[in-house]
Scaffold this motif. Structure first.
Motif, PDB file in Angstrom:
ATOM      1  N   MET A   1       0.847  -1.182   0.000  1.00 15.41           N
ATOM      2  CA  MET A   1       0.000   0.000   0.000  1.00 15.41           C
ATOM      3  C   MET A   1       0.892   1.244   0.000  1.00 15.41           C
ATOM      4  O   MET A   1       1.775   1.367   0.840  1.00 15.41           O
ATOM      5  CB  MET A   1      -0.908  -0.021   1.227  1.00 15.41           C
ATOM      6  N   PRO A   2       0.671   2.151  -0.943  1.00 17.99           N
ATOM      7  CA  PRO A   2       1.506   3.355  -1.019  1.00 17.99           C
ATOM      8  C   PRO A   2       1.201   4.331   0.121  1.00 17.99           C
ATOM      9  O   PRO A   2       0.123   4.302   0.707  1.00 17.99           O
ATOM     10  CB  PRO A   2       1.122   3.964  -2.370  1.00 17.99           C
ATOM     11  N   LYS A   3       2.131   5.165   0.387  1.00 18.41           N
ATOM     12  CA  LYS A   3       1.948   6.197   1.424  1.00 18.41           C
ATOM     13  C   LYS A   3       1.039   7.323   0.925  1.00 18.41           C
ATOM     14  O   LYS A   3       0.254   7.858   1.687  1.00 18.41           O
ATOM     15  CB  LYS A   3       3.291   6.784   1.858  1.00 18.41           C
ATOM     16  N   ILE A   4       1.142   7.682  -0.359  1.00 17.33           N
ATOM     17  CA  ILE A   4       0.359   8.793  -0.913  1.00 17.33           C
ATOM     18  C   ILE A   4      -0.382   8.335  -2.163  1.00 17.33           C
ATOM     19  O   ILE A   4       0.219   7.723  -3.054  1.00 17.33           O
ATOM     20  CB  ILE A   4       1.253   9.996  -1.262  1.00 17.33           C
ATOM     21  N   SER A   5      -1.661   8.630  -2.227  1.00 16.03           N
ATOM     22  CA  SER A   5      -2.447   8.466  -3.449  1.00 16.03           C
ATOM     23  C   SER A   5      -2.671   9.845  -4.040  1.00 16.03           C
ATOM     24  O   SER A   5      -3.223  10.727  -3.379  1.00 16.03           O
ATOM     25  CB  SER A   5      -3.814   7.824  -3.147  1.00 16.03           C
ATOM     26  N   VAL A   6      -2.222  10.017  -5.261  1.00 16.18           N
ATOM     27  CA  VAL A   6      -2.414  11.276  -5.981  1.00 16.18           C
ATOM     28  C   VAL A   6      -3.616  11.088  -6.894  1.00 16.18           C
ATOM     29  O   VAL A   6      -3.640  10.163  -7.701  1.00 16.18           O
ATOM     30  CB  VAL A   6      -1.172  11.637  -6.826  1.00 16.18           C
ATOM     31  N   ILE A   7      -4.595  11.942  -6.764  1.00  7.28           N
ATOM     32  CA  ILE A   7      -5.787  11.860  -7.606  1.00  7.28           C
ATOM     33  C   ILE A   7      -5.738  12.994  -8.628  1.00  7.28           C
ATOM     34  O   ILE A   7      -5.638  14.168  -8.261  1.00  7.28           O
ATOM     35  CB  ILE A   7      -7.068  11.908  -6.757  1.00  7.28           C
ATOM     36  N   VAL A   8      -5.804  12.593  -9.904  1.00  6.17           N
ATOM     37  CA  VAL A   8      -5.705  13.551 -10.998  1.00  6.17           C
ATOM     38  C   VAL A   8      -6.962  13.436 -11.870  1.00  6.17           C
ATOM     39  O   VAL A   8      -7.094  12.499 -12.653  1.00  6.17           O
ATOM     40  CB  VAL A   8      -4.452  13.277 -11.873  1.00  6.17           C
ATOM     41  N   PRO A   9      -7.902  14.370 -11.726  1.00  7.56           N
ATOM     42  CA  PRO A   9      -9.065  14.372 -12.624  1.00  7.56           C
ATOM     43  C   PRO A   9      -8.649  14.927 -13.994  1.00  7.56           C
ATOM     44  O   PRO A   9      -7.940  15.930 -14.059  1.00  7.56           O
ATOM     45  CB  PRO A   9     -10.058  15.293 -11.921  1.00  7.56           C
ATOM     46  N   VAL A  10      -9.086  14.256 -15.053  1.00  9.92           N
ATOM     47  CA  VAL A  10      -8.615  14.623 -16.392  1.00  9.92           C
ATOM     48  C   VAL A  10      -9.805  14.857 -17.314  1.00  9.92           C
ATOM     49  O   VAL A  10     -10.651  13.972 -17.486  1.00  9.92           O
ATOM     50  CB  VAL A  10      -7.717  13.507 -16.974  1.00  9.92           C
ATOM     51  N   TYR A  11      -9.836  16.054 -17.908  1.00  8.55           N
ATOM     52  CA  TYR A  11     -10.845  16.341 -18.921  1.00  8.55           C
ATOM     53  C   TYR A  11     -10.309  17.381 -19.899  1.00  8.55           C
ATOM     54  O   TYR A  11     -10.055  18.531 -19.511  1.00  8.55           O
ATOM     55  CB  TYR A  11     -12.158  16.845 -18.311  1.00  8.55           C
ATOM     56  N   ASN A  12     -10.076  16.964 -21.128  1.00  7.78           N
ATOM     57  CA  ASN A  12      -9.739  17.871 -22.220  1.00  7.78           C
ATOM     58  C   ASN A  12      -8.485  18.714 -21.929  1.00  7.78           C
ATOM     59  O   ASN A  12      -8.493  19.927 -22.114  1.00  7.78           O
ATOM     60  CB  ASN A  12     -10.940  18.775 -22.521  1.00  7.78           C
ATOM     61  N   VAL A  13      -7.420  18.053 -21.492  1.00  4.45           N
ATOM     62  CA  VAL A  13      -6.198  18.768 -21.103  1.00  4.45           C
ATOM     63  C   VAL A  13      -4.940  18.212 -21.780  1.00  4.45           C
ATOM     64  O   VAL A  13      -3.854  18.314 -21.224  1.00  4.45           O
ATOM     65  CB  VAL A  13      -6.002  18.745 -19.572  1.00  4.45           C
ATOM     66  N   GLU A  14      -5.086  17.654 -22.963  1.00  7.82           N
ATOM     67  CA  GLU A  14      -3.928  17.034 -23.604  1.00  7.82           C
ATOM     68  C   GLU A  14      -2.738  17.995 -23.719  1.00  7.82           C
ATOM     69  O   GLU A  14      -1.593  17.562 -23.665  1.00  7.82           O
ATOM     70  CB  GLU A  14      -4.292  16.463 -24.973  1.00  7.82           C
ATOM     71  N   LYS A  15      -2.999  19.276 -23.824  1.00  2.75           N
ATOM     72  CA  LYS A  15      -1.933  20.273 -23.957  1.00  2.75           C
ATOM     73  C   LYS A  15      -1.053  20.346 -22.703  1.00  2.75           C
ATOM     74  O   LYS A  15       0.140  20.637 -22.797  1.00  2.75           O
ATOM     75  CB  LYS A  15      -2.566  21.639 -24.249  1.00  2.75           C
ATOM     76  N   TYR A  16      -1.623  20.090 -21.531  1.00  4.05           N
ATOM     77  CA  TYR A  16      -0.912  20.243 -20.257  1.00  4.05           C
ATOM     78  C   TYR A  16      -0.613  18.930 -19.551  1.00  4.05           C
ATOM     79  O   TYR A  16       0.170  18.904 -18.608  1.00  4.05           O
ATOM     80  CB  TYR A  16      -1.756  21.090 -19.289  1.00  4.05           C
ATOM     81  N   LEU A  17      -1.239  17.856 -19.972  1.00  6.12           N
ATOM     82  CA  LEU A  17      -1.234  16.613 -19.206  1.00  6.12           C
ATOM     83  C   LEU A  17       0.148  15.994 -19.040  1.00  6.12           C
ATOM     84  O   LEU A  17       0.492  15.529 -17.953  1.00  6.12           O
ATOM     85  CB  LEU A  17      -2.202  15.614 -19.845  1.00  6.12           C
ATOM     86  N   ARG A  18       0.948  15.975 -20.081  1.00  8.08           N
ATOM     87  CA  ARG A  18       2.286  15.383 -19.964  1.00  8.08           C
ATOM     88  C   ARG A  18       3.121  16.082 -18.896  1.00  8.08           C
ATOM     89  O   ARG A  18       3.802  15.423 -18.101  1.00  8.08           O
ATOM     90  CB  ARG A  18       3.028  15.441 -21.291  1.00  8.08           C
ATOM     91  N   ARG A  19       3.055  17.392 -18.863  1.00  7.35           N
ATOM     92  CA  ARG A  19       3.834  18.134 -17.854  1.00  7.35           C
ATOM     93  C   ARG A  19       3.354  17.771 -16.451  1.00  7.35           C
ATOM     94  O   ARG A  19       4.163  17.589 -15.543  1.00  7.35           O
ATOM     95  CB  ARG A  19       3.716  19.637 -18.091  1.00  7.35           C
ATOM     96  N   CYS A  20       2.063  17.662 -16.278  1.00  3.86           N
ATOM     97  CA  CYS A  20       1.498  17.288 -14.989  1.00  3.86           C
ATOM     98  C   CYS A  20       1.990  15.903 -14.562  1.00  3.86           C
ATOM     99  O   CYS A  20       2.494  15.721 -13.448  1.00  3.86           O
ATOM    100  CB  CYS A  20      -0.030  17.301 -15.072  1.00  3.86           C
ATOM    101  N   LEU A  21       1.832  14.928 -15.447  1.00  7.62           N
ATOM    102  CA  LEU A  21       2.196  13.554 -15.105  1.00  7.62           C
ATOM    103  C   LEU A  21       3.703  13.393 -14.919  1.00  7.62           C
ATOM    104  O   LEU A  21       4.150  12.646 -14.039  1.00  7.62           O
ATOM    105  CB  LEU A  21       1.664  12.594 -16.169  1.00  7.62           C
ATOM    106  N   GLU A  22       4.490  14.090 -15.709  1.00  6.83           N
ATOM    107  CA  GLU A  22       5.946  14.067 -15.527  1.00  6.83           C
ATOM    108  C   GLU A  22       6.323  14.617 -14.152  1.00  6.83           C
ATOM    109  O   GLU A  22       7.227  14.106 -13.499  1.00  6.83           O
ATOM    110  CB  GLU A  22       6.658  14.865 -16.624  1.00  6.83           C
ATOM    111  N   SER A  23       5.639  15.660 -13.714  1.00  2.00           N
ATOM    112  CA  SER A  23       5.957  16.243 -12.412  1.00  2.00           C
ATOM    113  C   SER A  23       5.642  15.279 -11.274  1.00  2.00           C
ATOM    114  O   SER A  23       6.307  15.285 -10.244  1.00  2.00           O
ATOM    115  CB  SER A  23       5.241  17.585 -12.218  1.00  2.00           C
ATOM    116  N   ILE A  24       4.644  14.445 -11.471  1.00  2.00           N
ATOM    117  CA  ILE A  24       4.333  13.410 -10.473  1.00  2.00           C
ATOM    118  C   ILE A  24       5.376  12.301 -10.546  1.00  2.00           C
ATOM    119  O   ILE A  24       5.914  11.863  -9.523  1.00  2.00           O
ATOM    120  CB  ILE A  24       2.911  12.864 -10.699  1.00  2.00           C
ATOM    121  N   LYS A  25       5.685  11.853 -11.744  1.00  2.00           N
ATOM    122  CA  LYS A  25       6.643  10.764 -11.937  1.00  2.00           C
ATOM    123  C   LYS A  25       8.027  11.113 -11.391  1.00  2.00           C
ATOM    124  O   LYS A  25       8.745  10.249 -10.875  1.00  2.00           O
ATOM    125  CB  LYS A  25       6.748  10.430 -13.423  1.00  2.00           C
TER     126      LYS A  25
END
Length: 112
Positions: A1-25
């Motif tokens: 079980m992880p210590k932190i669950s990050v919840i990312v709601p996604v709707y029509n954000v392909e322009k920004y999504l990679r930057r968001c997910l990279e910052s989490i990764k």
């Protein structure tokens, strides 16, 4: 079980999504899962989510019909298994030490 669950709601954000997910990764804290809730997005967001889920098993994708931001967050909560929850909007990004600092402060202060 992880210590932190990050919840990312996604709707029509392909322009920004990679930057968001990279910052989490790229977090210095590594004991996390990301619950990415595709809220019926009509753009290419779903394929970007699948790309990250294939690349890193900590990314989980939940696909649902569009229900809005709050609904997507609530659905994400149903899948979260972490001790703590962190919400990150899909058009935002977080600094590399965000989870490390937040987790240390939560432990220090006895946050629930």
């Amino acid at each position: 079980m992880p210590k932190i669950s990050v919840i990312v709601p996604v709707y029509n954000v392909e322009k920004y999504l990679r930057r968001c997910l990279e910052s989490i990764k790229n977090q210095t804290f590594t004991d996390w899962e990301a619950i990415c809730v595709n809220d019926g997005s009509p753009d290419d967001s779903a394929s970007i989510l699948e790309e990250f889920a294939t690349m890193d098993a900590r990314f989980k994708v939940v696909n649902k019909e569009n229900g809005g931001l709050s609904d997507a967050r609530n659905v994400g909560m149903q899948y979260a298994t972490g001790d703590y929850i962190l919400y990150v909007d899909s058009d935002d990004f977080i600094r590399p030490q965000t989870m490390e600092i937040a987790y240390a402060l939560a432990l220090r202060d006895g946050s629930d």
